[in-house]
Design a protein around this motif. Sequence first.
Motif, PDB file in Angstrom:
ATOM      1  N   ILE A  69      26.677  39.377  27.771  1.00 49.50           N
ATOM      2  CA  ILE A  69      25.267  39.698  27.987  1.00 49.50           C
ATOM      3  C   ILE A  69      24.580  39.997  26.657  1.00 49.50           C
ATOM      4  CG2 ILE A  69      23.679  41.378  29.002  1.00 49.50           C
ATOM      5  CD1 ILE A  69      25.614  41.664  31.338  1.00 49.50           C
ATOM      6  N   LYS A  70      25.225  40.809  25.829  1.00 52.09           N
ATOM      7  CA  LYS A  70      24.635  41.159  24.540  1.00 52.09           C
ATOM      8  C   LYS A  70      24.492  39.942  23.637  1.00 52.09           C
ATOM      9  CE  LYS A  70      23.655  44.709  23.559  1.00 52.09           C
ATOM     10  NZ  LYS A  70      22.362  45.402  23.812  1.00 52.09           N
ATOM     11  N   GLY A  71      25.474  39.043  23.680  1.00 56.15           N
ATOM     12  CA  GLY A  71      25.434  37.864  22.830  1.00 56.15           C
ATOM     13  C   GLY A  71      24.793  36.662  23.471  1.00 56.15           C
ATOM     14  N   ARG A  72      24.339  36.820  24.745  1.00 52.39           N
ATOM     15  CA  ARG A  72      23.706  35.728  25.494  1.00 52.39           C
ATOM     16  C   ARG A  72      24.624  34.504  25.534  1.00 52.39           C
ATOM     17  NH1 ARG A  72      18.545  37.959  25.348  1.00 52.39           N
ATOM     18  NH2 ARG A  72      17.335  36.188  26.103  1.00 52.39           N
ATOM     19  N   GLN A  73      25.902  34.768  25.871  1.00 56.42           N
ATOM     20  CA  GLN A  73      26.914  33.720  25.886  1.00 56.42           C
ATOM     21  C   GLN A  73      27.314  33.333  27.304  1.00 56.42           C
ATOM     22  OE1 GLN A  73      29.491  35.824  22.640  1.00 56.42           O
ATOM     23  NE2 GLN A  73      30.305  33.752  22.867  1.00 56.42           N
ATOM     24  N   THR A  74      27.784  32.102  27.444  1.00 55.91           N
ATOM     25  CA  THR A  74      28.350  31.611  28.696  1.00 55.91           C
ATOM     26  C   THR A  74      29.806  32.047  28.776  1.00 55.91           C
ATOM     27  OG1 THR A  74      26.889  29.691  28.632  1.00 55.91           O
ATOM     28  CG2 THR A  74      28.799  29.529  30.068  1.00 55.91           C
ATOM     29  N   VAL A  75      30.291  32.315  29.988  1.00 53.08           N
ATOM     30  CA  VAL A  75      31.685  32.713  30.167  1.00 53.08           C
ATOM     31  C   VAL A  75      32.317  31.897  31.290  1.00 53.08           C
ATOM     32  CG1 VAL A  75      31.146  35.077  29.467  1.00 53.08           C
ATOM     33  CG2 VAL A  75      31.271  34.515  31.901  1.00 53.08           C
ATOM     34  N   MET A  76      33.636  31.952  31.346  1.00 54.63           N
ATOM     35  CA  MET A  76      34.387  31.370  32.453  1.00 54.63           C
ATOM     36  C   MET A  76      34.999  32.525  33.250  1.00 54.63           C
ATOM     37  SD  MET A  76      35.137  28.456  33.844  1.00 54.63           S
ATOM     38  CE  MET A  76      35.127  27.203  32.535  1.00 54.63           C
ATOM     39  N   LEU A  77      34.600  32.615  34.527  1.00 53.13           N
ATOM     40  CA  LEU A  77      35.238  33.578  35.412  1.00 53.13           C
ATOM     41  C   LEU A  77      36.530  32.931  35.895  1.00 53.13           C
ATOM     42  CD1 LEU A  77      32.176  34.763  37.559  1.00 53.13           C
ATOM     43  CD2 LEU A  77      32.973  35.630  35.339  1.00 53.13           C
ATOM     44  N   VAL A  78      37.642  33.421  35.411  1.00 51.59           N
ATOM     45  CA  VAL A  78      38.935  32.798  35.674  1.00 51.59           C
ATOM     46  C   VAL A  78      39.506  33.317  36.992  1.00 51.59           C
ATOM     47  CG1 VAL A  78      41.277  32.449  34.829  1.00 51.59           C
ATOM     48  CG2 VAL A  78      39.362  32.553  33.210  1.00 51.59           C
ATOM     49  N   GLY A  79      39.894  32.378  37.864  1.00 51.45           N
ATOM     50  CA  GLY A  79      40.543  32.751  39.115  1.00 51.45           C
ATOM     51  C   GLY A  79      39.685  33.611  40.011  1.00 51.45           C
ATOM     52  N   TYR A  80      38.416  33.221  40.195  1.00 50.92           N
ATOM     53  CA  TYR A  80      37.543  34.030  41.050  1.00 50.92           C
ATOM     54  C   TYR A  80      37.837  33.734  42.518  1.00 50.92           C
ATOM     55  CZ  TYR A  80      33.533  36.462  42.938  1.00 50.92           C
ATOM     56  OH  TYR A  80      32.740  37.331  43.645  1.00 50.92           O
ATOM     57  N   SER A  81      38.096  34.786  43.277  1.00 51.28           N
ATOM     58  CA  SER A  81      38.446  34.646  44.689  1.00 51.28           C
ATOM     59  C   SER A  81      37.197  34.805  45.543  1.00 51.28           C
ATOM     60  CB  SER A  81      39.474  35.718  45.074  1.00 51.28           C
ATOM     61  OG  SER A  81      39.756  35.664  46.459  1.00 51.28           O
ATOM     62  N   SER A  82      36.848  33.738  46.272  1.00 51.51           N
ATOM     63  CA  SER A  82      35.656  33.747  47.121  1.00 51.51           C
ATOM     64  C   SER A  82      36.067  33.821  48.591  1.00 51.51           C
ATOM     65  CB  SER A  82      34.820  32.486  46.888  1.00 51.51           C
ATOM     66  OG  SER A  82      33.781  32.401  47.833  1.00 51.51           O
ATOM     67  N   PRO A  83      35.665  34.890  49.300  1.00 49.63           N
ATOM     68  CA  PRO A  83      36.005  34.995  50.725  1.00 49.63           C
ATOM     69  C   PRO A  83      35.198  34.026  51.591  1.00 49.63           C
ATOM     70  CG  PRO A  83      34.595  36.815  50.077  1.00 49.63           C
ATOM     71  CD  PRO A  83      34.927  36.069  48.822  1.00 49.63           C
ATOM     72  N   HIS A  84      34.051  33.575  51.081  1.00 49.20           N
ATOM     73  CA  HIS A  84      33.207  32.667  51.862  1.00 49.20           C
ATOM     74  C   HIS A  84      33.822  31.271  51.968  1.00 49.20           C
ATOM     75  CE1 HIS A  84      30.093  35.708  51.940  1.00 49.20           C
ATOM     76  NE2 HIS A  84      30.149  35.802  50.618  1.00 49.20           N
ATOM     77  N   SER A  85      34.293  30.760  50.816  1.00 50.48           N
ATOM     78  CA  SER A  85      34.898  29.424  50.817  1.00 50.48           C
ATOM     79  C   SER A  85      36.414  29.483  50.945  1.00 50.48           C
ATOM     80  CB  SER A  85      34.518  28.679  49.533  1.00 50.48           C
ATOM     81  OG  SER A  85      34.971  29.388  48.387  1.00 50.48           O
ATOM     82  N   ASN A  86      36.967  30.704  50.911  1.00 55.90           N
ATOM     83  CA  ASN A  86      38.417  30.891  50.996  1.00 55.90           C
ATOM     84  C   ASN A  86      39.140  30.118  49.902  1.00 55.90           C
ATOM     85  OD1 ASN A  86      40.715  32.059  52.106  1.00 55.90           O
ATOM     86  ND2 ASN A  86      41.108  30.278  53.426  1.00 55.90           N
ATOM     87  N   THR A  87      38.575  30.208  48.681  1.00 56.71           N
ATOM     88  CA  THR A  87      39.159  29.498  47.547  1.00 56.71           C
ATOM     89  C   THR A  87      39.284  30.440  46.351  1.00 56.71           C
ATOM     90  OG1 THR A  87      36.973  28.787  46.763  1.00 56.71           O
ATOM     91  CG2 THR A  87      38.166  27.297  48.262  1.00 56.71           C
ATOM     92  N   VAL A  88      40.150  30.027  45.419  1.00 55.83           N
ATOM     93  CA  VAL A  88      40.261  30.690  44.130  1.00 55.83           C
ATOM     94  C   VAL A  88      39.991  29.632  43.074  1.00 55.83           C
ATOM     95  CG1 VAL A  88      41.756  31.919  42.516  1.00 55.83           C
ATOM     96  CG2 VAL A  88      41.929  32.379  44.977  1.00 55.83           C
ATOM     97  N   SER A  89      38.961  29.841  42.256  1.00 56.82           N
ATOM     98  CA  SER A  89      38.573  28.811  41.291  1.00 56.82           C
ATOM     99  C   SER A  89      37.952  29.451  40.056  1.00 56.82           C
ATOM    100  CB  SER A  89      37.560  27.843  41.924  1.00 56.82           C
ATOM    101  OG  SER A  89      36.393  28.544  42.347  1.00 56.82           O
TER     102      SER A  89
END
Length: 307
Positions: free
Chosen positions: A135-155
Motif C-alpha cells: 500500500i505504501k509503495g503502491r505495488q501489485t502483489v500476489m495473494l498466494v494460495g487464497y482460499s475462497s469459500p464461494h468458489s471452493n478453490t485455492v488459487s
Amino acid sequence: MRHDKLERELNLLLLLTENHNFTVKDICDRMGISRRNLYYYLEFFRLAGFKVENNKPFYRIRKDSPFFRKLDETVHFTEDEAITLRRILDKTGDDSAQVQRLKHKLDKLYDLDILDNVELKEQQAHITRQLYDAIKGRQTVMLVGYSSPHSNTVSDRMVEPFLFMNGNREIRCYEVKSKMNKTFKLSRMQDVQLLDLLWSHEREHRQMFTDVFMFSGEQWLPIVLRMGRLSASVLREEYPQTERYMEPDGDNHWLLHMNVCSYVGIGRFVLGLYDDIEVLESNDFRDYLRQKVENMSKDRQQQLITH
C-alpha cells in the motif's frame, strides 16, 4: 497578521496528516474556517507539492509527499524502525502512561494503525507487513494460495491492495484478472508476494463503505430529511450514531444530513414513518421511495384479487 495565517496553515497540515478521516465540515469546525478558505488552503498545499487526497467525502494529506519524505530522512524514524518500536512496546505488557503516550505518538506520526488488532504471529505478521509495504509503495502483489469459500478453490490472485478493513482482518484490493474491486480476508492467505509492478488501475480502485444501517457499498449516497419529533426520536433510539448528523430546525423538527450506502435501510425507516418525514434530498431517493410505494400497492392489489 501573516504569523496567524502561517500558524493556521501549519495546524491544518497537522490535522490532515493524522490517521483519521475528516470531512470538509469536520475540518472547518475544528479549524474555525469557512469552506472557501479550506479549499484555498488545499489548493495552496497542492501547489506546494503536497499530495492532497480526496476519498469522498474525506480529505487528508499523504505522508509520501516529498516534504514529508525529506523530513523523515532527517528527524524521524524510518517506518521499519517505527513498526519495530511499536511491536516491542506491544509485547512488553507495560500499560504505564509513558508507554501509552509513546504509542500514541507513533500512531500519529506513522501509519501504524493498520497494524493494530492483528495477531502478531510470524506468518500473519509477514502477510500484514507485505500488504502494508504494498500500500505504501503502491505495488501489485500476489495473494498466494487464497482460499475462497464461494468458489471452493485455492488459487493465486494478482491484486492491487489499497485499504485495510474490519479491524485490519480484511483488505480491499483491485483484482487485475477480473477487473473488479474485492475484499479479501488475511486469514485465508497462505502468503503474499510483492511484485515488481506498480499500480496501473488506481482510477478503478473503489473503497467499501458501511453506513449506520449496516449496508455496504462502493459509494456514498447523500440524503437530507426533515423529521418531526416522533421520527427523530425513533431514529436516535434505533441508530444512536445518527445523532451527529442531526440539527434542530425550529422547535419540533430536525434536519438529517447524512450519506448512506444503500437506500434500503433509510428507505425502510422513512416508509414506516412517512407522515412525519419530508424528503428534501435527493431526487434519486425520492424515485426509490416512489417505486417502493408503487410496488407495494401493486402487490396489495394482487393479494386482494387472488383472495
